[in-house]
Design a protein around this motif. Sequence first.
Motif, mmCIF file in Angstrom:
data_model
loop_
_atom_site.group_PDB
_atom_site.id
_atom_site.type_symbol
_atom_site.label_atom_id
_atom_site.label_comp_id
_atom_site.label_asym_id
_atom_site.label_seq_id
_atom_site.Cartn_x
_atom_site.Cartn_y
_atom_site.Cartn_z
ATOM 1 N N LEU A 79 27.484 -21.256 -122.079
ATOM 2 C CA LEU A 79 28.256 -20.618 -121.014
ATOM 3 C C LEU A 79 29.694 -20.384 -121.449
ATOM 4 C CD1 LEU A 79 26.997 -22.479 -117.813
ATOM 5 C CD2 LEU A 79 26.896 -20.015 -118.223
ATOM 6 N N ALA A 80 30.259 -21.351 -122.161
ATOM 7 C CA ALA A 80 31.655 -21.230 -122.582
ATOM 8 C C ALA A 80 31.836 -20.198 -123.681
ATOM 9 C CB ALA A 80 32.163 -22.597 -123.058
ATOM 10 N N ASP A 81 30.884 -20.132 -124.605
ATOM 11 C CA ASP A 81 31.074 -19.323 -125.807
ATOM 12 C C ASP A 81 30.349 -17.982 -125.781
ATOM 13 O OD1 ASP A 81 32.534 -21.460 -126.750
ATOM 14 O OD2 ASP A 81 30.888 -22.279 -127.952
ATOM 15 N N GLU A 82 29.286 -17.855 -124.966
ATOM 16 C CA GLU A 82 28.425 -16.672 -125.057
ATOM 17 C C GLU A 82 28.262 -15.938 -123.731
ATOM 18 O OE1 GLU A 82 24.709 -17.615 -127.079
ATOM 19 O OE2 GLU A 82 25.665 -19.407 -127.902
ATOM 20 N N SER A 83 29.066 -16.253 -122.748
ATOM 21 C CA SER A 83 29.017 -15.508 -121.489
ATOM 22 C C SER A 83 30.424 -15.094 -121.103
ATOM 23 C CB SER A 83 28.401 -16.360 -120.377
ATOM 24 O OG SER A 83 29.354 -17.275 -119.842
ATOM 25 N N ASP A 84 30.497 -14.227 -120.089
ATOM 26 C CA ASP A 84 31.807 -13.742 -119.644
ATOM 27 C C ASP A 84 32.302 -14.502 -118.418
ATOM 28 O OD1 ASP A 84 29.977 -12.856 -117.799
ATOM 29 O OD2 ASP A 84 30.619 -10.758 -117.844
ATOM 30 N N THR A 85 31.702 -15.648 -118.131
ATOM 31 C CA THR A 85 32.092 -16.387 -116.935
ATOM 32 C C THR A 85 33.518 -16.915 -117.066
ATOM 33 O OG1 THR A 85 31.363 -18.063 -115.346
ATOM 34 C CG2 THR A 85 31.283 -18.681 -117.664
ATOM 35 N N THR A 86 34.146 -17.117 -115.924
ATOM 36 C CA THR A 86 35.516 -17.621 -115.881
ATOM 37 C C THR A 86 35.544 -18.936 -115.098
ATOM 38 O OG1 THR A 86 36.048 -16.516 -113.789
ATOM 39 C CG2 THR A 86 36.362 -15.242 -115.834
ATOM 40 N N PRO A 87 36.587 -19.744 -115.268
ATOM 41 C CA PRO A 87 36.690 -20.973 -114.479
ATOM 42 C C PRO A 87 36.617 -20.725 -112.979
ATOM 43 C CG PRO A 87 38.235 -21.061 -116.300
ATOM 44 C CD PRO A 87 37.642 -19.675 -116.312
ATOM 45 N N GLY A 116 36.711 -24.892 -116.634
ATOM 46 C CA GLY A 116 37.471 -25.279 -115.463
ATOM 47 C C GLY A 116 36.876 -26.408 -114.652
ATOM 48 N N GLY A 117 36.166 -27.323 -115.290
ATOM 49 C CA GLY A 117 35.608 -28.458 -114.571
ATOM 50 C C GLY A 117 35.095 -29.515 -115.537
ATOM 51 N N TYR A 118 35.110 -30.755 -115.084
ATOM 52 C CA TYR A 118 34.681 -31.872 -115.914
ATOM 53 C C TYR A 118 33.157 -31.903 -115.992
ATOM 54 C CZ TYR A 118 34.495 -36.728 -117.607
ATOM 55 O OH TYR A 118 34.263 -37.873 -118.332
ATOM 56 N N VAL A 119 32.626 -32.161 -117.192
ATOM 57 C CA VAL A 119 31.186 -32.339 -117.369
ATOM 58 C C VAL A 119 30.912 -33.839 -117.440
ATOM 59 C CG1 VAL A 119 29.186 -31.873 -118.815
ATOM 60 C CG2 VAL A 119 30.967 -30.133 -118.568
ATOM 61 N N VAL A 158 35.671 -34.572 -127.960
ATOM 62 C CA VAL A 158 36.358 -33.315 -128.231
ATOM 63 C C VAL A 158 35.632 -32.149 -127.575
ATOM 64 C CG1 VAL A 158 35.162 -32.940 -130.436
ATOM 65 C CG2 VAL A 158 37.398 -31.903 -130.045
ATOM 66 N N VAL A 159 34.292 -32.223 -127.500
ATOM 67 C CA VAL A 159 33.520 -31.165 -126.851
ATOM 68 C C VAL A 159 33.741 -31.201 -125.341
ATOM 69 C CG1 VAL A 159 31.191 -30.315 -126.391
ATOM 70 C CG2 VAL A 159 31.805 -31.096 -128.682
ATOM 71 N N ALA A 160 33.757 -32.401 -124.769
ATOM 72 C CA ALA A 160 33.992 -32.531 -123.330
ATOM 73 C C ALA A 160 35.342 -31.928 -122.945
ATOM 74 C CB ALA A 160 33.924 -34.003 -122.918
ATOM 75 N N ASP A 161 36.362 -32.188 -123.750
ATOM 76 C CA ASP A 161 37.692 -31.642 -123.461
ATOM 77 C C ASP A 161 37.692 -30.117 -123.554
ATOM 78 O OD1 ASP A 161 38.588 -34.219 -123.150
ATOM 79 O OD2 ASP A 161 39.486 -34.366 -125.145
ATOM 80 N N ARG A 162 37.016 -29.591 -124.575
ATOM 81 C CA ARG A 162 36.993 -28.132 -124.752
ATOM 82 C C ARG A 162 36.273 -27.452 -123.592
ATOM 83 N NH1 ARG A 162 33.952 -24.101 -127.631
ATOM 84 N NH2 ARG A 162 32.499 -25.542 -128.598
ATOM 85 N N LEU A 163 35.167 -28.038 -123.126
ATOM 86 C CA LEU A 163 34.424 -27.442 -122.021
ATOM 87 C C LEU A 163 35.208 -27.509 -120.717
ATOM 88 C CD1 LEU A 163 30.793 -28.704 -122.740
ATOM 89 C CD2 LEU A 163 31.648 -26.366 -122.894
ATOM 90 N N GLU A 164 35.939 -28.593 -120.512
ATOM 91 C CA GLU A 164 36.731 -28.700 -119.287
ATOM 92 C C GLU A 164 37.788 -27.605 -119.239
ATOM 93 O OE1 GLU A 164 38.928 -32.081 -116.564
ATOM 94 O OE2 GLU A 164 38.500 -32.521 -118.664
ATOM 95 N N GLU A 165 38.379 -27.298 -120.378
ATOM 96 C CA GLU A 165 39.384 -26.235 -120.428
ATOM 97 C C GLU A 165 38.744 -24.865 -120.263
ATOM 98 O OE1 GLU A 165 42.825 -24.440 -123.445
ATOM 99 O OE2 GLU A 165 41.721 -26.260 -123.971
#
Length: 550
Positions: free
Chosen positions: A305-313, A342-345, A332-339
């Motif tokens: 979702l973060a790297d291959e879609s056009d979704t926004t936070p 736009g939400g904590y995993v 490091v992955v958790a931090d990157r996905l949160e940014e």
Amino acid sequence: MSAYDDRPWLAHYGGRPAHQRVEFGTAMDMFDAAVAAAPEDPAIHYFDATLTWAELDHASDAVAALLIARGFRAGDRIALCVQNDPAFVVGLVAGWKVGGVPTAMSPMSKADEVVWFLRQHTPTALLALDDLYEDVVRDILASETDIAVPIVVTSSSLDWQTRDDPRAFAGTTRRRPPDTIDLVSLVGAHRGMPGRRPVGPGDVAVLLGTSGTTGFPKSAQISHANLTFNTQTYRDWTGLSPGEPVLALAPIFHVTGLVGAVTLGMLLRSAVVLTHRIHPGVVAAAIRERSPAFSVAAITAYLGLADESDTTPTEMRPLRLRYSGGAPIEPVVADRLEEALGGYVYNIYGQTETTSPSHIVPPGLRAPVDAETGVLSVGIPVSDTVVRVVDDDGGDLPVGAIGELITSGPQVIPGYWNDPEATATALSGGELRTGDIGFMDADGWFYVVDRSKDVINASGYKIWPHEVELILMRHPDVEEAAVVGIPDDYRGESAKAYVVLRTDGAVTEPELVAYCRARMAAYKYPREVELVASLPRSATGKLLRRKLRG
């Protein structure tokens, strides 16, 4: 008494009960309650299609009536081999209605895997995607004289919906094999339902394959009691409300998607959002259109979702509860996905043998990171669940010591299908030997370091692959890393790393060896690094190290 008997994790329960009163005895009871209370509410969203609870009840009645008419007996297996499509749920409920045992098989299975599955489970009925039947199953039934499936129903991934999204269905046509029964036609012609066959809490609700990271999977016998307990665990620990849509972001033929989407939807009387496959662009569109509140999936689904879609936070905001299972998340992955999203995993942890969760990070809390290992916690044990960390002899280890995680609780399965030896080895005394290596800290948080079978022994020293992978993941050019043991004439074994670089990454293999050597003990750093385009993973996103070992 040990630290595990004291259950220090209870301090983080936030008012949740240490003992969970289960509302339903069977999964069939959950489904019936949803139909009775909300017959015209949506049960499934599938692209532009919506099936209500009444329509899902009618469709499963049609399949159940066919099974009874064709001689299907209580306890017989109905094999389900479809993607995240409505047909899976129809077949699942139909199996329960006739006292059968739904048995899930990955629709991505190859011929040898299908042969093994059919011999292992001897199903009386099969509900499969039409292309899989025509391309693989038909020839097997014709050529393997010891395999027979008397009842075959086929469905198309195009059934019910009319959008025909090319991202999900490019090249797909309805085949409707003439030597099978077409599901949609069967449902359209159905009238009336013969009497139900009762099922009880101790009966097998579903047979699901374990992860199969070391070969052909074992079949976990998940009882109705296992299923209702952990379905309620998802609801009670996340705080989801009735009617909030649930996104099936994991395959529903796997325990995570089955419990964390399909049966959770039944308990909540909520619509389950299905997207056939986990295509990032399709999933992003479904989130915009259906506003699901909850999902649980392997971390690779969120990375997609973060790297291959056009979704926004902003578009992701309705999905307020995002959980990841299948493998520990790298900090490091958790931090990157949160940014990016736009939400904590949140972490959730369990196995097929624990009917999905045994541990969870409660909403509102953030998983701690262990300072020494750099590992993110997988959570705390859920209600009625005790987890111990033991040594090779089964003795409890002290707080902070690394050993094997042993789980006991109402979600632990009674055994494996047709495999008493594996049952005796892994499930002795009602406890599950998880095969996962980790530890508990003084506050009751648990951490998973590695799989016991993946530990590398170099000159008598243990190397945890995950520890090496964490170091590699800190390099700015590295996207993913996996470490396995390779033969070494001097040390017995050494570490080898397979690395996927970021799109703009330019680091070389010798430079990565040097990077690790500067940051790790001499016995730990990988002697070899190989750059690869991707890492082998299962359908649920779990890393398959056995394929790297060859």
